[in-house]
Design a protein around this motif. Sequence first.
Motif, PDB file in Angstrom:
ATOM      1  N   GLY A 168      -0.934  46.932 -48.356  1.00 23.90           N
ATOM      2  CA  GLY A 168      -2.384  46.772 -48.237  1.00 23.90           C
ATOM      3  C   GLY A 168      -2.809  45.327 -48.153  1.00 23.90           C
ATOM      4  N   SER A 169      -1.923  44.483 -47.638  1.00 23.46           N
ATOM      5  CA  SER A 169      -2.200  43.042 -47.584  1.00 23.46           C
ATOM      6  C   SER A 169      -3.419  42.685 -46.741  1.00 23.46           C
ATOM      7  CB  SER A 169      -0.965  42.295 -47.063  1.00 23.46           C
ATOM      8  OG  SER A 169       0.137  42.522 -47.914  1.00 23.46           O
ATOM      9  N   PRO A 170      -3.659  43.341 -45.569  1.00 23.13           N
ATOM     10  CA  PRO A 170      -4.868  43.006 -44.804  1.00 23.13           C
ATOM     11  C   PRO A 170      -6.148  43.194 -45.614  1.00 23.13           C
ATOM     12  CG  PRO A 170      -3.353  44.272 -43.439  1.00 23.13           C
ATOM     13  CD  PRO A 170      -2.806  44.305 -44.835  1.00 23.13           C
ATOM     14  N   LEU A 171      -6.195  44.262 -46.414  1.00 25.72           N
ATOM     15  CA  LEU A 171      -7.377  44.512 -47.242  1.00 25.72           C
ATOM     16  C   LEU A 171      -7.510  43.459 -48.337  1.00 25.72           C
ATOM     17  CD1 LEU A 171      -9.723  46.461 -47.670  1.00 25.72           C
ATOM     18  CD2 LEU A 171      -8.243  47.819 -49.165  1.00 25.72           C
ATOM     19  N   ALA A 172      -6.376  43.107 -48.954  1.00 29.57           N
ATOM     20  CA  ALA A 172      -6.405  42.081 -50.014  1.00 29.57           C
ATOM     21  C   ALA A 172      -6.888  40.741 -49.471  1.00 29.57           C
ATOM     22  CB  ALA A 172      -5.007  41.944 -50.620  1.00 29.57           C
ATOM     23  N   SER A 173      -6.456  40.384 -48.277  1.00 30.81           N
ATOM     24  CA  SER A 173      -6.894  39.122 -47.673  1.00 30.81           C
ATOM     25  C   SER A 173      -8.374  39.155 -47.323  1.00 30.81           C
ATOM     26  CB  SER A 173      -6.084  38.837 -46.402  1.00 30.81           C
ATOM     27  OG  SER A 173      -4.726  38.645 -46.698  1.00 30.81           O
ATOM     28  N   LEU A 231       1.022  37.237 -50.883  1.00 37.26           N
ATOM     29  CA  LEU A 231       1.287  38.370 -49.995  1.00 37.26           C
ATOM     30  C   LEU A 231       2.505  38.125 -49.108  1.00 37.26           C
ATOM     31  CD1 LEU A 231      -2.365  39.290 -48.925  1.00 37.26           C
ATOM     32  CD2 LEU A 231      -0.943  40.421 -50.643  1.00 37.26           C
ATOM     33  N   ASP A 232       2.650  36.902 -48.617  1.00 41.88           N
ATOM     34  CA  ASP A 232       3.821  36.568 -47.791  1.00 41.88           C
ATOM     35  C   ASP A 232       5.109  36.710 -48.598  1.00 41.88           C
ATOM     36  OD1 ASP A 232       2.535  36.072 -45.408  1.00 41.88           O
ATOM     37  OD2 ASP A 232       2.290  33.927 -45.767  1.00 41.88           O
ATOM     38  N   CYS A 233       5.092  36.164 -49.799  1.00 40.16           N
ATOM     39  CA  CYS A 233       6.300  36.217 -50.638  1.00 40.16           C
ATOM     40  C   CYS A 233       6.611  37.647 -51.066  1.00 40.16           C
ATOM     41  CB  CYS A 233       6.124  35.320 -51.868  1.00 40.16           C
ATOM     42  SG  CYS A 233       6.086  33.555 -51.486  1.00 40.16           S
ATOM     43  N   ARG A 234       5.578  38.440 -51.336  1.00 37.80           N
ATOM     44  CA  ARG A 234       5.812  39.826 -51.737  1.00 37.80           C
ATOM     45  C   ARG A 234       6.424  40.633 -50.593  1.00 37.80           C
ATOM     46  NH1 ARG A 234       1.125  43.760 -54.131  1.00 37.80           N
ATOM     47  NH2 ARG A 234       0.280  43.460 -52.046  1.00 37.80           N
ATOM     48  N   ALA A 235       5.941  40.411 -49.357  1.00 39.56           N
ATOM     49  CA  ALA A 235       6.505  41.111 -48.200  1.00 39.56           C
ATOM     50  C   ALA A 235       7.948  40.686 -47.963  1.00 39.56           C
ATOM     51  CB  ALA A 235       5.656  40.833 -46.956  1.00 39.56           C
ATOM     52  N   ASP A 236       8.222  39.380 -48.075  1.00 39.74           N
ATOM     53  CA  ASP A 236       9.595  38.881 -47.907  1.00 39.74           C
ATOM     54  C   ASP A 236      10.520  39.475 -48.960  1.00 39.74           C
ATOM     55  OD1 ASP A 236       9.079  37.303 -45.707  1.00 39.74           O
ATOM     56  OD2 ASP A 236       8.671  35.502 -46.866  1.00 39.74           O
ATOM     57  N   ARG A 237      10.056  39.490 -50.186  1.00 42.93           N
ATOM     58  CA  ARG A 237      10.883  40.016 -51.280  1.00 42.93           C
ATOM     59  C   ARG A 237      11.175  41.499 -51.087  1.00 42.93           C
ATOM     60  NH1 ARG A 237      12.668  39.183 -56.339  1.00 42.93           N
ATOM     61  NH2 ARG A 237      11.998  37.003 -56.306  1.00 42.93           N
ATOM     62  N   LYS A 238      10.163  42.264 -50.714  1.00 50.37           N
ATOM     63  CA  LYS A 238      10.345  43.705 -50.541  1.00 50.37           C
ATOM     64  C   LYS A 238      11.335  43.995 -49.416  1.00 50.37           C
ATOM     65  CE  LYS A 238       7.782  48.028 -50.132  1.00 50.37           C
ATOM     66  NZ  LYS A 238       6.452  48.668 -50.047  1.00 50.37           N
ATOM     67  N   ALA A 239      11.244  43.228 -48.321  1.00 50.53           N
ATOM     68  CA  ALA A 239      12.160  43.439 -47.193  1.00 50.53           C
ATOM     69  C   ALA A 239      13.579  43.022 -47.560  1.00 50.53           C
ATOM     70  CB  ALA A 239      11.679  42.662 -45.973  1.00 50.53           C
ATOM     71  N   ALA A 240      13.719  41.895 -48.244  1.00 44.11           N
ATOM     72  CA  ALA A 240      15.056  41.387 -48.587  1.00 44.11           C
ATOM     73  C   ALA A 240      15.740  42.272 -49.623  1.00 44.11           C
ATOM     74  CB  ALA A 240      14.951  39.961 -49.111  1.00 44.11           C
ATOM     75  N   TYR A 295       7.992  27.718 -44.756  1.00 45.49           N
ATOM     76  CA  TYR A 295       9.182  28.482 -44.382  1.00 45.49           C
ATOM     77  C   TYR A 295      10.384  28.094 -45.237  1.00 45.49           C
ATOM     78  CZ  TYR A 295       6.675  30.096 -40.220  1.00 45.49           C
ATOM     79  OH  TYR A 295       5.773  30.687 -39.373  1.00 45.49           O
ATOM     80  N   THR A 296      10.433  26.834 -45.655  1.00 43.90           N
ATOM     81  CA  THR A 296      11.552  26.405 -46.486  1.00 43.90           C
ATOM     82  C   THR A 296      11.524  27.123 -47.837  1.00 43.90           C
ATOM     83  OG1 THR A 296      10.187  24.499 -47.098  1.00 43.90           O
ATOM     84  CG2 THR A 296      11.901  24.130 -45.456  1.00 43.90           C
ATOM     85  N   TYR A 297      10.327  27.320 -48.384  1.00 48.55           N
ATOM     86  CA  TYR A 297      10.218  28.049 -49.657  1.00 48.55           C
ATOM     87  C   TYR A 297      10.615  29.510 -49.469  1.00 48.55           C
ATOM     88  CZ  TYR A 297       8.425  30.248 -53.843  1.00 48.55           C
ATOM     89  OH  TYR A 297       8.323  30.986 -54.997  1.00 48.55           O
ATOM     90  N   ARG A 298      10.173  30.099 -48.371  1.00 45.45           N
ATOM     91  CA  ARG A 298      10.495  31.505 -48.114  1.00 45.45           C
ATOM     92  C   ARG A 298      12.004  31.675 -47.910  1.00 45.45           C
ATOM     93  NH1 ARG A 298       5.475  32.743 -44.040  1.00 45.45           N
ATOM     94  NH2 ARG A 298       6.393  34.831 -43.830  1.00 45.45           N
ATOM     95  N   ARG A 299      12.634  30.704 -47.268  1.00 43.48           N
ATOM     96  CA  ARG A 299      14.090  30.758 -47.096  1.00 43.48           C
ATOM     97  C   ARG A 299      14.788  30.690 -48.459  1.00 43.48           C
ATOM     98  NH1 ARG A 299      18.470  27.810 -47.330  1.00 43.48           N
ATOM     99  NH2 ARG A 299      20.150  28.115 -45.809  1.00 43.48           N
ATOM    100  N   THR A 300      14.305  29.795 -49.334  1.00 41.94           N
ATOM    101  CA  THR A 300      14.880  29.682 -50.684  1.00 41.94           C
ATOM    102  C   THR A 300      14.700  30.969 -51.470  1.00 41.94           C
ATOM    103  OG1 THR A 300      14.401  27.305 -50.679  1.00 41.94           O
ATOM    104  CG2 THR A 300      14.832  28.327 -52.813  1.00 41.94           C
ATOM    105  N   LEU A 301      13.543  31.611 -51.317  1.00 42.93           N
ATOM    106  CA  LEU A 301      13.287  32.888 -51.981  1.00 42.93           C
ATOM    107  C   LEU A 301      14.307  33.939 -51.537  1.00 42.93           C
ATOM    108  CD1 LEU A 301      11.408  34.758 -53.688  1.00 42.93           C
ATOM    109  CD2 LEU A 301      10.125  35.171 -51.585  1.00 42.93           C
TER     110      LEU A 301
END
Length: 316
Positions: A168-173, A231-240, A295-301
């Motif tokens: 529901g990220s679009p709604l949260a934003s 929201l970006d980090c949560r989506a990355d985490r869920k996919a990874a 992107y560097t932070y997301r890669r580290t995550l």
Amino acid sequence: MAVQFLRKASVWLKKHKITVLAVSCVGLLGTNLSYHVFPEQTFKLLHECWSEGQPAELSEKLCGVFQDVLQDTGVKSTDSYRAFAASSFHPVSAGIPWLPAGSLVGIPPNFDSTAEDKKGIVNHVVVINGKEVDWESSEGVALKEALTFSLKAQKFAIAREVAYLQNGSPLASAVVAPTCLAGMFVCGRALKLLLGLSTGPVILRGLCNLVTAMGGLLCYCVSADAVTYHLDCRADRKAAMLSEDYARGGLEFYDKILSRNRIFRGLMGKQGVKMYAPSGNLFPRHWFRIKYTPYTYRRTLILNILRELQASDGSA
């Protein structure tokens, strides 16, 4: 005459301030959600890839990959998620899955390319600073490599977009701006009551309104960036977290995005230096805003998640 009009407008606003606030908040929410509520009529037209004067068709291979990702992410109603050929270099998405229009995920043509066959890249013209990229030059060869993703990286990139929509990220934003506007109004009223300015001099009330507006703008900037980051980090985490293969794909995906941006930085000259950092991250549009999750932070995550998954497999 202008002064008289302003006085009448001021009296009318004081009388209907709650109504004006409500309409403004609803208007902001509707504007922010417009291309998520009607993705076919707005978002798709903006991002759709065209070939020979016609909308490009998504290949059977990518349709199959998309369905595999929907299955891996546990999507129950697959009809709510539809894929189309996008004109970007990485997947994009919009929509709210539980609404009638559903959601759309745009998959770029370079996802059709493999290490052996680059047709999904070289068959498209890329123009930078008015010049067509020569795919046989050193920069062109490096760019081809940066735009070629393995199946694992493709699945991660699509999965993170699906996860973004699932959460529901679009709604949260979209609710950030109207919430800040309503909060600014409440804080302004409270500040005037606290300072006894409700019936005070016009100049002091004006200064109070100005301070409140500046505080509201600052609050919006900080809140919008924080929500985007979360929201970006949560989506990355869920996919990874889907599997070790997805985490490895995520690591490759962000490695290649950083590499691509560094190449763009060199090809675009002065504009590239302003847009991209030497690391490959995007520079903020404004000095006081982050705007983009680095992107560097997301890669580290993703790297940390991969280590966690490897450690759990090892202990098991």
